[in-house]
Design a protein around this motif. Structure first.
Motif, PDB file in Angstrom:
ATOM      1  N   GLU A  88       0.853  -1.188   0.000  1.00 67.77           N
ATOM      2  CA  GLU A  88       0.000   0.000   0.000  1.00 67.77           C
ATOM      3  C   GLU A  88       0.887   1.235   0.000  1.00 67.77           C
ATOM      4  O   GLU A  88       1.898   1.298   0.718  1.00 67.77           O
ATOM      5  N   TYR A  89       0.492   2.198  -0.814  1.00 65.50           N
ATOM      6  CA  TYR A  89       1.219   3.461  -0.941  1.00 65.50           C
ATOM      7  C   TYR A  89       0.239   4.597  -0.688  1.00 65.50           C
ATOM      8  O   TYR A  89      -0.811   4.685  -1.334  1.00 65.50           O
ATOM      9  N   ILE A  90       0.560   5.479   0.275  1.00 60.15           N
ATOM     10  CA  ILE A  90      -0.317   6.602   0.622  1.00 60.15           C
ATOM     11  C   ILE A  90       0.522   7.869   0.666  1.00 60.15           C
ATOM     12  O   ILE A  90       1.560   7.914   1.339  1.00 60.15           O
ATOM     13  N   LEU A  91       0.067   8.887  -0.061  1.00 64.98           N
ATOM     14  CA  LEU A  91       0.715  10.196  -0.057  1.00 64.98           C
ATOM     15  C   LEU A  91      -0.165  11.165   0.726  1.00 64.98           C
ATOM     16  O   LEU A  91      -1.282  11.473   0.315  1.00 64.98           O
ATOM     17  N   TYR A  92       0.350  11.628   1.863  1.00 67.44           N
ATOM     18  CA  TYR A  92      -0.354  12.612   2.691  1.00 67.44           C
ATOM     19  C   TYR A  92       0.233  13.989   2.417  1.00 67.44           C
ATOM     20  O   TYR A  92       1.458  14.174   2.467  1.00 67.44           O
ATOM     21  N   HIS A 133       4.663  17.407   2.945  1.00 63.31           N
ATOM     22  CA  HIS A 133       3.986  16.143   2.680  1.00 63.31           C
ATOM     23  C   HIS A 133       4.879  14.997   3.131  1.00 63.31           C
ATOM     24  O   HIS A 133       6.093  15.178   3.336  1.00 63.31           O
ATOM     25  N   PHE A 134       4.308  13.827   3.282  1.00 60.85           N
ATOM     26  CA  PHE A 134       5.084  12.627   3.603  1.00 60.85           C
ATOM     27  C   PHE A 134       4.422  11.433   2.951  1.00 60.85           C
ATOM     28  O   PHE A 134       3.232  11.454   2.591  1.00 60.85           O
ATOM     29  N   ILE A 135       5.203  10.372   2.798  1.00 58.71           N
ATOM     30  CA  ILE A 135       4.758   9.161   2.112  1.00 58.71           C
ATOM     31  C   ILE A 135       4.759   8.011   3.106  1.00 58.71           C
ATOM     32  O   ILE A 135       5.699   7.854   3.901  1.00 58.71           O
ATOM     33  N   VAL A 136       3.704   7.200   3.058  1.00 64.12           N
ATOM     34  CA  VAL A 136       3.591   6.007   3.893  1.00 64.12           C
ATOM     35  C   VAL A 136       3.552   4.796   2.967  1.00 64.12           C
ATOM     36  O   VAL A 136       2.714   4.727   2.068  1.00 64.12           O
ATOM     37  N   LYS A 137       4.471   3.856   3.199  1.00 65.89           N
ATOM     38  CA  LYS A 137       4.530   2.633   2.409  1.00 65.89           C
ATOM     39  C   LYS A 137       4.365   1.428   3.326  1.00 65.89           C
ATOM     40  O   LYS A 137       5.066   1.311   4.335  1.00 65.89           O
ATOM     41  N   ARG A 138       3.446   0.557   2.934  1.00 60.25           N
ATOM     42  CA  ARG A 138       3.266  -0.704   3.646  1.00 60.25           C
ATOM     43  C   ARG A 138       3.921  -1.799   2.811  1.00 60.25           C
ATOM     44  O   ARG A 138       3.484  -2.108   1.713  1.00 60.25           O
ATOM     45  N   LEU A 139       4.974  -2.380   3.338  1.00 61.61           N
ATOM     46  CA  LEU A 139       5.790  -3.315   2.581  1.00 61.61           C
ATOM     47  C   LEU A 139       5.192  -4.712   2.606  1.00 61.61           C
ATOM     48  O   LEU A 139       4.605  -5.143   3.606  1.00 61.61           O
ATOM     49  N   ILE A 140       5.371  -5.422   1.504  1.00 63.87           N
ATOM     50  CA  ILE A 140       4.926  -6.804   1.451  1.00 63.87           C
ATOM     51  C   ILE A 140       5.739  -7.659   2.411  1.00 63.87           C
ATOM     52  O   ILE A 140       5.222  -8.586   3.041  1.00 63.87           O
ATOM     53  N   ALA A 141       7.015  -7.330   2.569  1.00 61.96           N
ATOM     54  CA  ALA A 141       7.876  -8.114   3.457  1.00 61.96           C
ATOM     55  C   ALA A 141       7.464  -7.971   4.913  1.00 61.96           C
ATOM     56  O   ALA A 141       7.610  -8.909   5.704  1.00 61.96           O
ATOM     57  N   GLU A 142       6.922  -6.791   5.309  1.00 59.22           N
ATOM     58  CA  GLU A 142       6.502  -6.533   6.687  1.00 59.22           C
ATOM     59  C   GLU A 142       5.148  -5.823   6.652  1.00 59.22           C
ATOM     60  O   GLU A 142       5.075  -4.600   6.793  1.00 59.22           O
ATOM     61  N   PRO A 143       4.031  -6.544   6.488  1.00 62.58           N
ATOM     62  CA  PRO A 143       2.731  -5.870   6.365  1.00 62.58           C
ATOM     63  C   PRO A 143       2.300  -5.117   7.615  1.00 62.58           C
ATOM     64  O   PRO A 143       1.478  -4.201   7.527  1.00 62.58           O
ATOM     65  N   ASP A 153       9.260  18.474   5.516  1.00 64.12           N
ATOM     66  CA  ASP A 153       8.583  18.600   6.801  1.00 64.12           C
ATOM     67  C   ASP A 153       8.331  20.038   7.208  1.00 64.12           C
ATOM     68  O   ASP A 153       7.829  20.294   8.303  1.00 64.12           O
ATOM     69  N   LYS A 154       8.669  21.015   6.342  1.00 62.44           N
ATOM     70  CA  LYS A 154       8.452  22.428   6.650  1.00 62.44           C
ATOM     71  C   LYS A 154       7.208  22.929   5.921  1.00 62.44           C
ATOM     72  O   LYS A 154       7.012  22.618   4.754  1.00 62.44           O
ATOM     73  N   HIS A 155       6.389  23.711   6.647  1.00 65.07           N
ATOM     74  CA  HIS A 155       5.177  24.260   6.045  1.00 65.07           C
ATOM     75  C   HIS A 155       5.505  25.581   5.347  1.00 65.07           C
ATOM     76  O   HIS A 155       5.252  26.677   5.850  1.00 65.07           O
ATOM     77  N   VAL A 156       6.090  25.468   4.160  1.00 64.95           N
ATOM     78  CA  VAL A 156       6.503  26.611   3.352  1.00 64.95           C
ATOM     79  C   VAL A 156       6.018  26.388   1.923  1.00 64.95           C
ATOM     80  O   VAL A 156       5.646  25.270   1.531  1.00 64.95           O
ATOM     81  N   ASP A 157       6.021  27.464   1.131  1.00 65.01           N
ATOM     82  CA  ASP A 157       5.681  27.339  -0.281  1.00 65.01           C
ATOM     83  C   ASP A 157       6.935  27.054  -1.086  1.00 65.01           C
ATOM     84  O   ASP A 157       8.016  26.801  -0.529  1.00 65.01           O
ATOM     85  N   LYS A 158       6.818  27.098  -2.425  1.00 64.07           N
ATOM     86  CA  LYS A 158       7.954  26.751  -3.279  1.00 64.07           C
ATOM     87  C   LYS A 158       9.086  27.770  -3.183  1.00 64.07           C
ATOM     88  O   LYS A 158      10.224  27.463  -3.540  1.00 64.07           O
ATOM     89  N   LYS A 159       8.781  28.946  -2.683  1.00 71.76           N
ATOM     90  CA  LYS A 159       9.818  29.964  -2.496  1.00 71.76           C
ATOM     91  C   LYS A 159      10.542  29.812  -1.163  1.00 71.76           C
ATOM     92  O   LYS A 159      11.497  30.542  -0.882  1.00 71.76           O
TER      93      LYS A 159
END
Length: 776
Positions: A88-92, A133-143, A153-159
């Motif tokens: 499972e792949y989730i992008l928050y 943003h951060f990514i959460v991955k659920r691995l098949i090897a370790e469900p 991890d910083k709440h900033v814009d592209k500038k």
């Protein structure tokens, strides 16, 4: 492959907090794609939502994270397993991004032409180009493990400039200072008020008054709108429990829609029955808070005569000693195999949230309960509560026997039999003699022989094997049982009780709302909308503490208790001090424990040194058995004797009337009164057990110093786990009885009323210093 070897070697981190953020995790740097270094960590997959909530509650940049993208694959897919395979792949993404709707901001082209949805992800009207943003991955090897990659991890814009929150100067005075939506706690509060019938206008009026009182809005919850509350009210009004005409299909649909509230579910099969375990996030928090190092009680088989399937409730006790339901289990039968499955699932769920959580004791009210399964899962001592039997016997005795003298004789005899069975002085033959001696009370005996006589063998065995819970515990469970009956079984159409979908829906919505509001501090602001099922008060035990000692007067084998609200009215308690005393108030005639009965029994036992409740007697006997166990070395013996002496000294300080109730005529907390210094103890070694218990019969000892004395020998005691095996193994009852001792001692908050009644629910301090060394 070296990258994944390094990732899989990282420790799985699970902070003990209910919610946790990135600041609570130790992050690692691992080489990623395109020669970059990924900032990542491993957490339990079951705690991903806790991490999302904790990261959203950022004080500097309050926000919410929405699912920007998700991909899943089934575990049953016939593909070759790979180390880097993703289940499972989730992008928050922060809800203030990734698009930027500010002037001159960039909006992704795919969003310009997309179809407008009713619930757009991340509230597009608040988009300010945040790149966090951060990514959460659920691995098949370790469900069971989630890989969290958190590079931005910083709440900033592209500038690179702050785009929302307190650090963004352009957001001052706008809603961008706060989170994009209200908190889960406020939403639960509004839903609960709506479920119990509070109008939308009243909710908004009270909310507006609270915001004005604090001087204006300070967070997102203060910006609550009438439109939002009206939308929630409309959602509740349009909802229905009957999702399908077929009850089974409708129940399955409810489970699919409320996965977060279900900790165990199994549908009917050829070999297994239907089992559904319900626990909301709030109930889980209450279980972690009030159940850790404390006791949990069960109210089994609620609604056996009316509901299609009975309800099994698990209860914890709050600071006011009121019972809070922390889980509901619905199943047609409670055999050992079914109990083990859902109980293990519940325990694993709690431990996944708080790995340090440990239960102190479990109270059952069914003689056929699988004690071994409960002890195996929770690894704690077990007690038995007799409240259900006493309630039934007392209620039917009042209804089927009109002669007051006969009522007193029957209740006295039953109380003596139960007390003697618990003290190993009687057996099942005592009930045969009881039936022969009271043949004149034919109506009650017909009921007794037809309903209870086949069950007396099981009850006799369990009362001999397990310690008996006190009247305080019984009154709390009884109060919960009556409240649940009032809040759940109040439908006009009784045919609805035969549907499981109605039962699970009402438990998870309206009934849950009542118990949430019981703990809500601002519920008094809505007192004009209280109904009978909403009202909740103190238990009979707690109400008994408010009765003055001077309001109880004894006349022979009876007691007169002055009514608190009406001093001119007096209640008569017959046979005070008995386990089956009789009071003339309406509440007691219904079979319930009343405050007049509890108060008169307490004073009766205080005035007679040889009169103890059954639970207190069992505690003292357990203490004596503990000291008589031959220790395998002198260190264990010295520790056991010092612990027993400290406990006895503490009991003396708690139960001394001249320093407590006799000064004020009212039961008050001891720490407000006792100021006497502890008596000095002799260094001479005691010769026997009686010397140990008698050398602390002097002046009361200060509560805090007793705790210091108890804690002191444990600080350097390194072989705590060995005490259980050497001191507690001889008998089953002694090991189980230790829980009674823990429950019967209130280290910091106990009142003088506990002097001869038995276990108290306030056992946190005592258990914190004694759990590891004795109750393992």
């Amino acid at each position: 492959m070296a990258r994944w070897d390094e990732i899989l070697s990282l420790p799985v981190q699970s902070p003990p907090n209910i919610e946790f953020s990135a600041a609570d995790i130790v992050w690692s740097r691992v080489e990623g794609w395109r020669e970059t270094m990924d900032r990542l960590a491993l957490i339990p997959f079951s705690r991903v939502n806790d991490f999302v909530r904790g990261e959203s509650n950022n004080k500097d940049c309050p926000t919410r994270f929405h699912v920007e993208a998700r991909r899943r694959r089934s575990l049953e897919m016939a593909n070759k397993l790979k180390v880097d395979g993703i289940l499972e792949y989730i992008l928050y993404w922060c809800s203030f991004g990734p698009d930027d709707h500010r002037k001159g901001g960039v909006v992704r082209p795919s969003r310009t032409y997309c179809t407008k949805r009713k619930t757009p992800a991340g509230r597009p009207n608040t988009k300010r180009g945040c790149v966090c943003h951060f990514i959460v991955k659920r691995l098949i090897a370790e469900p069971s493990v989630a890989l969290v990659i958190y590079n931005q991890d910083k709440h900033v814009d592209k500038k690179g400039l702050p785009c929302h929150g307190l650090q963004d100067t352009k957001a001052v005075g706008t809603s961008a200072m706060f989170a994009p939506c209200i908190s889960d706690e406020l939403r639960l509060q509004i839903m609960s008020l709506l479920y119990v019938g509070v109008p939308v206008e009243t909710i908004m009026q009270r909310h507006t008054e609270a915001v004005e009182k604090q001087g204006g809005p300070s967070n997102r919850d203060d910006l609550l709108t009438h439109r939002y509350v009206r939308r929630l009210e409309r959602k509740i009004r349009r909802s229905t429990y009957e999702l399908d005409p077929n009850d089974g299909i409708s129940s399955n649909m409810w489970v699919e829609m409320h996965r977060d509230h279900v900790f165990f579910y199994e549908d009917f099969s050829d070999s297994e029955p239907f089992v559904l375990g319900i626990q909301t996030d709030w109930q889980l928090q209450q279980m972690i808070q009030f159940g850790n190092r404390s006791v949990i009680a069960s109210d089994s088989r609620f609604g056996t005569n009316k509901l299609k399937y009975p309800v099994y409730s698990l209860l914890v006790f709050d600071s006011k000693r009121n019972a809070i339901p922390v889980a509901w289990i619905i199943t047609p039968r409670f055999a050992s195999s079914e109990i083990h499955r859902w109980m293990r699932s519940l325990y694993d769920r709690i431990r996944s949230k708080d790995p340090t959580w440990k239960l102190g004791g479990f109270i059952v009210d069914d003689p056929l309960a699988d004690v071994n399964v409960i002890r195996e899962v929770f690894q704690c001592s077990i007690l038995i509560s007799f409240w259900r039997v006493r309630h039934s016997w007392h209620k039917n005795l009042m209804n089927k026997c009109s002669d007051i003298g006969m009522q007193v004789e029957v209740s006295t005899r039953l109380g003596e039999i139960i007390s003697n069975i618990c003290r190993d002085r009687a057996s099942l033959d005592s009930f045969h003699d009881f039936i022969e001696d009271f043949v004149d009370c034919s109506d009650f005996l017909d009921y007794f022989k037809g309903v209870w006589f086949p069950k007396l063998g099981a009850w006799t065995n369990i009362l001999k094997a397990l310690p008996l819970a006190s009247a305080e515990v019984s009154s709390a469970i009884e109060c919960y049982h009556n409240q649940l009956k009032l809040r759940l079984l109040n439908e006009k159409d009784s045919n609805i009780y035969q549907r499981v979908d109605w039962l699970v829906d009402k438990l998870g919505t309206k009934v849950h709302s009542y118990y949430w509001l019981d703990e809500y501090s601002g519920k008094d602001n809505f007192a004009r909308y209280w109904k009978d099922e909403w009202k909740s008060g103190l238990t009979a035990w707690r109400r008994a503490l408010d009765i003055l000692d001077s309001d109880v007067v004894f006349y022979g084998n009876s007691a007169r208790v002055v009514h608190r609200g009406n001093p001119g009215h007096v209640h008569v308690v017959l046979n005070p001090g008995s386990e089956f005393a009789i009071c003339d108030c309406n509440w007691s005639k219904m079979g319930n424990l009343c405050e007049h009965l509890i108060k008169s029994s307490k004073i009766y036992r205080d005035n007679r040194s040889n009169s103890l409740s059954t639970s207190m007697f069992e505690y003292k006997r357990t203490l004596m058995n503990l000291l008589k166990c031959p220790p395998h070395n002198s260190l264990l013996r010295d520790h056991a004797i010092s612990m027993a002496a400290s406990v006895q000294a503490q009991l003396n300080s708690l139960f001394a009337r001249k320093f407590c109730g006799s000064r004020t005529g009212k039961s008050v907390p001891l720490e407000e009164i006792v100021t006497v210094e502890p008596t000095s103890t002799s260094n001479k070694a005691p010769n026997n057990v009686n010397d140990v218990l008698n050398e602390n019969q002097g002046a009361p000892v200060n509560n805090s110093e007793v705790l210091q004395n108890v804690n002191h020998p444990l600080e350097n005691f390194s072989i705590a786990n060995g005490i259980a095996g050497s001191l507690i193994q001889p008998t089953e009852k002694s090991s189980a009885g230790l829980m009674a001792s823990e429950e019967q001692i209130s280290a910091g908050k106990a009142t003088e009323s506990l002097s001869r009644e038995g276990p108290s629910l306030d056992s946190h301090r005592w258990q914190s210093c004694n759990q590891n060394c004795i109750y393992q």
